[in-house]
Motif scaffolding. Structure first.
Motif, short mmCIF file in Angstrom:
data_model
loop_
_atom_site.label_atom_id
_atom_site.label_comp_id
_atom_site.label_asym_id
_atom_site.label_seq_id
_atom_site.Cartn_x
_atom_site.Cartn_y
_atom_site.Cartn_z
N ARG A 35 0.80 -1.11 0.00
CA ARG A 35 0.01 -0.03 -0.11
C ARG A 35 0.93 1.22 0.13
NH1 ARG A 35 -5.17 0.18 0.82
NH2 ARG A 35 -5.33 -2.06 1.52
N ASP A 55 -3.30 2.91 -1.98
CA ASP A 55 -4.28 1.83 -2.44
C ASP A 55 -3.92 0.76 -3.40
OD1 ASP A 55 -6.58 0.27 -2.13
OD2 ASP A 55 -7.91 1.92 -2.36
N LYS A 156 -14.03 -4.98 2.03
CA LYS A 156 -12.61 -4.96 2.32
C LYS A 156 -12.12 -6.50 2.47
CE LYS A 156 -8.86 -2.47 4.51
NZ LYS A 156 -8.67 -1.37 5.52
N SER A 157 -11.24 -6.70 1.85
CA SER A 157 -10.66 -8.00 1.76
C SER A 157 -9.37 -7.97 2.61
CB SER A 157 -10.39 -8.83 0.42
OG SER A 157 -9.88 -9.99 0.37
#
Length: 309
Positions: A35, A55, A156-157
């Motif tokens: 990220r 992201d 969200k994984s």
């Protein structure tokens, strides 16, 4: 019951492993991007896309998908008259085990089950997503979203390489989908065991490989036991296709993958959490798969009902 693979089955397994290995080594991007960081060509997760600060922006590798279609991955169980290989569920399990070992991303199970129903799915020209329990994988990248995934919202994984959506009501569980998920979990557990043993043999502390320490030996031995027990259960369920056998295989494979991932991280120490390592991805993918098809709870309830009956 014999669990030894036939010559043809071993050749199929090796062909899938070689094909995925060539895909990883001849220029395709096995990308991992932290990220807000830069991409690295290290992970066995094939992605094609850009990384945005803060992201992930990921796209499914369509070249890989077509290559899987050409290999016959999605059409394995279609009859030869329909353009498939005319093979059975045990052969499909072997292919999905190799996909799990290589951490191949994408809605593999949904596209495999759609072959022969959705035009282009068997050839890898169409990516298909479907509700599996309460989740849908790679919905935004799918060309076709099957009935039951309507109204799914982004989720969200825990695995940054598996985009998820949640459906408001659980979809019906397909026993074949459960078994193929178990096969993927088996492949991931096997890979985690291999990596742990490899690291234990080469990493040295206090003048000797860490594999010489009893605690590390026990971790690796327990990983191997869980893998081989799960392998026997998954292969047996592919032959019998009994729902109770499939539930058993699912539970054992989930345990082998999730606990194996944790133990592999333990063996690797802090470096297992870094983006230069695939170890943490094995665990994260195993966690996501463990939520498919109602998760382990549904399999436990099915086994309990079978015992009571």
């Amino acid at each position: 019951m014999r669990f030894r693979l036939t010559v043809e089955q071993a050749q199929l397994r090796d062909a899938v492993r070689d094909a995925l290995g060539r895909r990883a080594s001849n220029g395709s991007s096995w990308l991992v991007a932290p990220r807000g960081g830069a991409a690295h060509g290290h992970s066995p997760a094939p992605l094609d896309g850009d990384v945005q600060a803060g992201d992930f922006k990921i796209r499914l590798d369509r070249g890989l998908w077509r290559a899987l279609g050409e290999l016959g991955f999605f059409s394995l169980r279609l009859s030869e008259g329909d353009g498939g290989a005319g093979l059975r569920l045990p052969e499909a399990v072997l292919a999905f085990e190799e996909a799990g070992r290589a951490l191949v991303p994408g809605p593999l199970v949904a596209s495999h089950l759609a072959a022969g129903v959705v035009p282009g799915a068997a050839e890898g020209e169409v990516v298909v997503a479907a509700a599996d329990g309460r989740i849908v994988e790679w919905m935004d990248e799918a060309d076709v979203v099957r009935k039951g995934a309507e109204g799914a919202v982004p989720l969200k994984s825990v695995d940054p390489l598996t985009p998820l959506h949640r459906v408001p009501a659980p979809a019906r569980t397909d026993p074949v989908a459960v078994l193929l998920t178990a096969a993927e979990q088996l492949g991931t557990a096997s890979r985690a065991c291999e990596l742990a043993v490899q690291h234990a043999r080469t990493r040295e502390q206090f003048g000797q490989p860490i594999g010489g320490f009893q605690a590390v030996k026990h971790l690796c031995a327990q990983m191997l036991v869980r893998v081989e027990v799960a392998r026997a259960a998954v292969y047996a369920a592919a032959v019998t296709q009994d729902r109770a056998d499939i539930a058993t295989a699912r539970l054992l494979a989930d345990e082998a993958a999730t606990r194996g991932g944790r133990d592999c991280l333990q063996v690797h120490g802090g470096m297992g959490f870094t983006w230069e390592s695939e170890v943490h991805l094995l665990l994260k993918r195993a966690w996501v798969r463990a939520q498919r098809g109602g998760g382990g709870t549904e399999s436990e309830e099915l086994l309990a009902a079978d015992l009571v009956a």
